[in-house]
Design an enzyme around this catalytic site. Structure first.
Site, PDB file in Angstrom:
ATOM      1  N   GLU A  12      36.731  89.914 -57.895  1.00  0.00           N
ATOM      2  CA  GLU A  12      37.383  89.230 -59.163  1.00  0.00           C
ATOM      3  C   GLU A  12      36.439  88.141 -59.804  1.00  0.00           C
ATOM      4  O   GLU A  12      36.337  88.377 -60.851  1.00  0.00           O
ATOM      5  CB  GLU A  12      38.777  89.065 -58.910  1.00  0.00           C
ATOM      6  CG  GLU A  12      39.741  90.496 -58.760  1.00  0.00           C
ATOM      7  CD  GLU A  12      40.100  91.169 -59.884  1.00  0.00           C
ATOM      8  OE1 GLU A  12      39.593  90.804 -60.945  1.00  0.00           O
ATOM      9  OE2 GLU A  12      40.807  92.164 -59.950  1.00  0.00           O
ATOM     10  N   SER A  13      36.363  87.377 -58.908  1.00  0.00           N
ATOM     11  CA  SER A  13      35.895  86.131 -59.379  1.00  0.00           C
ATOM     12  C   SER A  13      34.601  85.677 -58.683  1.00  0.00           C
ATOM     13  O   SER A  13      33.939  84.422 -58.913  1.00  0.00           O
ATOM     14  CB  SER A  13      36.822  84.968 -59.285  1.00  0.00           C
ATOM     15  OG  SER A  13      37.202  84.932 -58.034  1.00  0.00           O
TER      16      SER A  13
END
Length: 218
Positions: free
Chosen positions: A107-108
């Site tokens: 995700e990040s």
């Protein structure tokens, strides 16, 4: 470690712990985990009776654990600094911490200031409305963001009954998983599920399944 050092280890114990913990933190482990691992190895050296032969046999377990930690940190280094928060939230919501780590990595990449073009925020890339529904007041706060992400994973695992569809719901929304009665035919979602599962299986003994395979919702 040399025999002379081993014979006077008590006098150097804190020095050893500080140096070993610093090494682990440079690899990306959290301060808490670094200190715990370093102190554990130091205690095993003391328990060995400070002889080279005993040290080799007694500390082998700690060395294996250290090697495993190195491998895990190297694989998911950017998320290692958040490991204490991941462990706490995973335990609270009954989610495998390896799954939370894998989701965060995809995700990040471990960046707490990450923001997608669609408006997803933070480490676990929560959409503002999703975050609000999960009770997250400040999605930019790493602790709250991880808590919300772990809670959302738990909700989807409970709703769909398996990790593949829970991840698809995390990415595309539960409504799309229900609509398509399995992983939606979106390239982004199918790639996302495959990437997360690949990371998850590297850090977990769970057996492999086929990513993206559609499953019936009972």
């Amino acid at each position: 470690l040399g025999i002379g050092f081993m014979q006077n280890f008590d006098a150097h114990k804190e020095e050893f712990i500080t140096g070993r913990a610093a090494e682990l933190q440079r690899l990306g482990a959290s301060p808490e985990d670094s200190s715990r691992m370093a102190r554990q190895e130091a205690d095993m050296i003391v328990a060995s009776g400070a002889t080279g032969q005993n040290y080799i046999s007694r500390v082998s377990g700690a060395q294996k654990e250290l090697k495993n930690l190195h491998q895990q940190v190297n694989r998911m280094g950017p998320v290692g600094r958040w490991d204490s928060l991941i462990q706490e939230s995973s335990r609270r919501h009954g989610v495998d911490p390896n799954l939370v780590r894998a989701v965060m990595m995809v995700e990040s990449g471990g960046n707490p200031r990450a923001e997608s073009k669609k408006g997803a925020i933070g480490l676990m890339q929560l959409m503002p409305e999703t975050a609000k529904g999960l009770g997250v007041k400040d999605p930019w706060d790493p602790a709250q963001n991880i808590e919300g992400g772990a809670k959302y994973l738990r909700e989807n695992l409970g709703k769909f009954g398996n990790t593949t569809m829970a991840l698809a719901a995390y990415n595309a929304g539960p409504g799309n998983v229900q609509k398509h009665r399995g992983v939606p035919p979106f390239e982004e979602t199918q790639n996302y599920v495959s990437k997360v599962l690949d990371l998850y299986w590297q850090g977990s003994p769970a057996p492999k399944a086929t990513p993206g395979k559609k499953a019936r919702i009972m």
